[in-house]
Design a protein around this motif. Structure first.
Motif, PDB file in Angstrom:
ATOM      1  N   SER A  50      20.295 -36.463  15.986  1.00 11.71           N
ATOM      2  CA  SER A  50      21.449 -37.287  16.381  1.00 11.71           C
ATOM      3  C   SER A  50      22.718 -36.895  15.783  1.00 11.71           C
ATOM      4  N   HIS A  51      23.705 -36.700  16.693  1.00 10.07           N
ATOM      5  CA  HIS A  51      25.206 -36.414  16.338  1.00 10.07           C
ATOM      6  C   HIS A  51      25.925 -37.454  17.406  1.00 10.07           C
ATOM      7  N   LEU A  52      25.753 -38.872  17.079  1.00 10.04           N
ATOM      8  CA  LEU A  52      26.615 -39.714  17.944  1.00 10.04           C
ATOM      9  C   LEU A  52      27.654 -40.285  17.414  1.00 10.04           C
ATOM     10  N   ASN A  53      27.841 -40.443  15.995  1.00  8.82           N
ATOM     11  CA  ASN A  53      28.846 -40.879  15.328  1.00  8.82           C
ATOM     12  C   ASN A  53      30.014 -39.784  14.931  1.00  8.82           C
ATOM     13  N   GLN A  54      29.541 -38.587  14.600  1.00  6.33           N
ATOM     14  CA  GLN A  54      30.261 -37.341  14.408  1.00  6.33           C
ATOM     15  C   GLN A  54      30.064 -36.376  15.424  1.00  6.33           C
ATOM     16  N   PRO A  55      30.825 -35.598  15.517  1.00  7.50           N
ATOM     17  CA  PRO A  55      30.437 -34.409  16.487  1.00  7.50           C
ATOM     18  C   PRO A  55      29.697 -33.125  15.692  1.00  7.50           C
ATOM     19  N   ASP A  56      28.832 -32.629  16.337  1.00  9.49           N
ATOM     20  CA  ASP A  56      28.199 -31.401  15.819  1.00  9.49           C
ATOM     21  C   ASP A  56      29.157 -30.104  15.941  1.00  9.49           C
ATOM     22  N   THR A  57      29.581 -29.591  14.872  1.00  9.30           N
ATOM     23  CA  THR A  57      30.679 -28.648  14.820  1.00  9.30           C
ATOM     24  C   THR A  57      29.832 -27.209  14.655  1.00  9.30           C
ATOM     25  N   LYS A  58      28.559 -27.032  14.610  1.00  7.44           N
ATOM     26  CA  LYS A  58      27.961 -25.849  14.125  1.00  7.44           C
ATOM     27  C   LYS A  58      28.100 -24.672  15.318  1.00  7.44           C
ATOM     28  N   TYR A  59      27.903 -25.105  16.564  1.00  7.33           N
ATOM     29  CA  TYR A  59      28.214 -24.006  17.403  1.00  7.33           C
ATOM     30  C   TYR A  59      29.438 -24.083  18.396  1.00  7.33           C
ATOM     31  N   ASP A  60      30.172 -25.181  18.119  1.00  5.39           N
ATOM     32  CA  ASP A  60      31.422 -25.427  18.796  1.00  5.39           C
ATOM     33  C   ASP A  60      32.491 -26.163  17.812  1.00  5.39           C
ATOM     34  N   LYS A  61      33.467 -25.497  17.737  1.00  2.00           N
ATOM     35  CA  LYS A  61      34.388 -25.912  16.681  1.00  2.00           C
ATOM     36  C   LYS A  61      35.139 -26.966  17.046  1.00  2.00           C
ATOM     37  N   ASP A  62      35.482 -27.628  18.256  1.00  2.00           N
ATOM     38  CA  ASP A  62      35.719 -28.548  18.599  1.00  2.00           C
ATOM     39  C   ASP A  62      34.812 -29.795  18.595  1.00  2.00           C
ATOM     40  N   GLY A  63      33.508 -29.453  18.640  1.00  2.00           N
ATOM     41  CA  GLY A  63      32.487 -30.491  18.282  1.00  2.00           C
ATOM     42  C   GLY A  63      31.726 -31.038  19.531  1.00  2.00           C
ATOM     43  N   VAL A  64      30.712 -31.436  19.326  1.00  2.00           N
ATOM     44  CA  VAL A  64      29.638 -32.003  20.539  1.00  2.00           C
ATOM     45  C   VAL A  64      29.059 -33.281  19.995  1.00  2.00           C
ATOM     46  N   TYR A  65      29.069 -34.307  20.800  1.00  2.00           N
ATOM     47  CA  TYR A  65      28.488 -35.578  20.521  1.00  2.00           C
ATOM     48  C   TYR A  65      26.920 -35.566  21.147  1.00  2.00           C
ATOM     49  N   LYS A  66      25.950 -35.434  20.634  1.00  2.00           N
ATOM     50  CA  LYS A  66      24.686 -35.022  21.315  1.00  2.00           C
ATOM     51  C   LYS A  66      23.588 -35.937  20.574  1.00  2.00           C
ATOM     52  N   THR A  67      22.559 -35.990  21.345  1.00  2.00           N
ATOM     53  CA  THR A  67      21.118 -36.396  20.608  1.00  2.00           C
ATOM     54  C   THR A  67      20.024 -36.140  21.800  1.00  2.00           C
ATOM     55  N   THR A  68      18.814 -35.883  21.155  1.00  2.00           N
ATOM     56  CA  THR A  68      17.730 -35.839  21.829  1.00  2.00           C
ATOM     57  C   THR A  68      16.706 -37.098  21.727  1.00  2.00           C
ATOM     58  N   LEU A  69      16.339 -37.674  22.981  1.00  2.00           N
ATOM     59  CA  LEU A  69      15.564 -38.927  22.907  1.00  2.00           C
ATOM     60  C   LEU A  69      14.025 -38.461  22.969  1.00  2.00           C
ATOM     61  N   VAL A  70      13.204 -39.047  22.235  1.00  2.00           N
ATOM     62  CA  VAL A  70      11.886 -38.899  22.384  1.00  2.00           C
ATOM     63  C   VAL A  70      11.187 -39.879  23.152  1.00  2.00           C
ATOM     64  N   LEU A  71      10.777 -39.488  24.358  1.00  2.00           N
ATOM     65  CA  LEU A  71      10.162 -40.282  25.250  1.00  2.00           C
ATOM     66  C   LEU A  71       8.733 -40.462  25.299  1.00  2.00           C
ATOM     67  N   ASP A  72       8.197 -41.823  25.569  1.00  2.00           N
ATOM     68  CA  ASP A  72       6.778 -41.986  25.603  1.00  2.00           C
ATOM     69  C   ASP A  72       6.495 -41.689  27.283  1.00  2.00           C
ATOM     70  N   LYS A  73       5.837 -40.354  27.426  1.00  2.00           N
ATOM     71  CA  LYS A  73       5.734 -40.004  28.650  1.00  2.00           C
ATOM     72  C   LYS A  73       4.763 -40.586  29.368  1.00  2.00           C
ATOM     73  N   ASP A  74       3.889 -41.609  28.876  1.00  2.00           N
ATOM     74  CA  ASP A  74       2.885 -42.540  29.723  1.00  2.00           C
ATOM     75  C   ASP A  74       3.584 -43.823  29.933  1.00  2.00           C
ATOM     76  N   ASP A  75       4.531 -44.192  29.321  1.00  2.00           N
ATOM     77  CA  ASP A  75       5.497 -45.460  29.898  1.00  2.00           C
ATOM     78  C   ASP A  75       5.969 -45.292  31.458  1.00  2.00           C
ATOM     79  N   ASP A  76       5.861 -46.474  31.878  1.00  2.00           N
ATOM     80  CA  ASP A  76       6.326 -46.403  33.432  1.00  2.00           C
ATOM     81  C   ASP A  76       7.586 -46.413  33.528  1.00  2.00           C
ATOM     82  N   GLU A  77       8.590 -46.815  32.591  1.00  2.00           N
ATOM     83  CA  GLU A  77      10.047 -46.840  32.434  1.00  2.00           C
ATOM     84  C   GLU A  77      10.251 -45.101  32.341  1.00  2.00           C
ATOM     85  N   THR A  78       9.604 -44.392  31.506  1.00  2.00           N
ATOM     86  CA  THR A  78       9.877 -43.031  31.320  1.00  2.00           C
ATOM     87  C   THR A  78       9.370 -42.211  32.751  1.00  2.00           C
TER      88      THR A  78
END
Length: 157
Positions: A19-47
């Motif tokens: 999770s990089h939602l409060n501060q941008p990740d500048t590792k590969y982009d000097k301007d920074g990117v806000y990002k995250t990965t969601l871990v989804l329950d693939k058996d859930d109907d909403e998913t």
């Protein structure tokens, strides 16, 4: 798919990873990117419904080529969990669990393992002859935050 055809969808409630939602990740982009990965329950109907929406957006954008599109969804080979990636160049807006807009100065740190849901814009892209359906964060709803940790190891002092 034209600009007016961009689709905004709501993700299921899920835990964050990298999770990089409060501060941008500048590792590969000097301007920074806000990002995250969601871990989804693939058996859930909403998913399952969410995955259908993403796949439908790919079909709408690319038609017969939809099977060749790189989606923002993947399966973690180690755990078998379904992962959804989203990013933005701009600081996202946050709402609390009741949907009330948070003042940027009062947004808690959303560390990996926090529980959120997001509105994301799905947008087709083509680069170097490959087709992509990119996912751009619009609004983040904070359901539950976790405290910062030192990693996967427990350290005792």
């Amino acid at each position: 798919m034209s600009v007016k055809d961009k689709i905004v969808v709501m993700t299921p409630v899920a835990k964050t990873r990298y999770s990089h939602l409060n501060q941008p990740d500048t590792k590969y982009d000097k301007d920074g990117v806000y990002k995250t990965t969601l871990v989804l329950d693939k058996d859930d109907d909403e998913t399952k419904n969410f995955v259908r929406q993403v796949e439908e957006a790919a079909r709408d954008a690319y038609g017969a080529e939809a099977g060749k599109v790189h989606l923002p969804l993947q399966t973690d080979e180690e755990t078998g969990q379904l992962l959804f990636n989203a990013k933005t160049k701009f600081a996202p807006k946050f709402v609390d669990s009741e949907g009330v807009l948070l003042n940027p100065a009062n947004v808690p740190n959303v560390y990996s393992g926090s529980t959120i849901r997001m509105y994301v814009k799905l947008e087709p892209r083509e680069a170097q002859g490959k087709f992509y359906l990119s996912s751009y964060i619009q609004v983040v709803q904070i359901i539950e935050v976790v405290e910062e940790s030192l990693g996967s190891q427990d350290f005792t002092f």
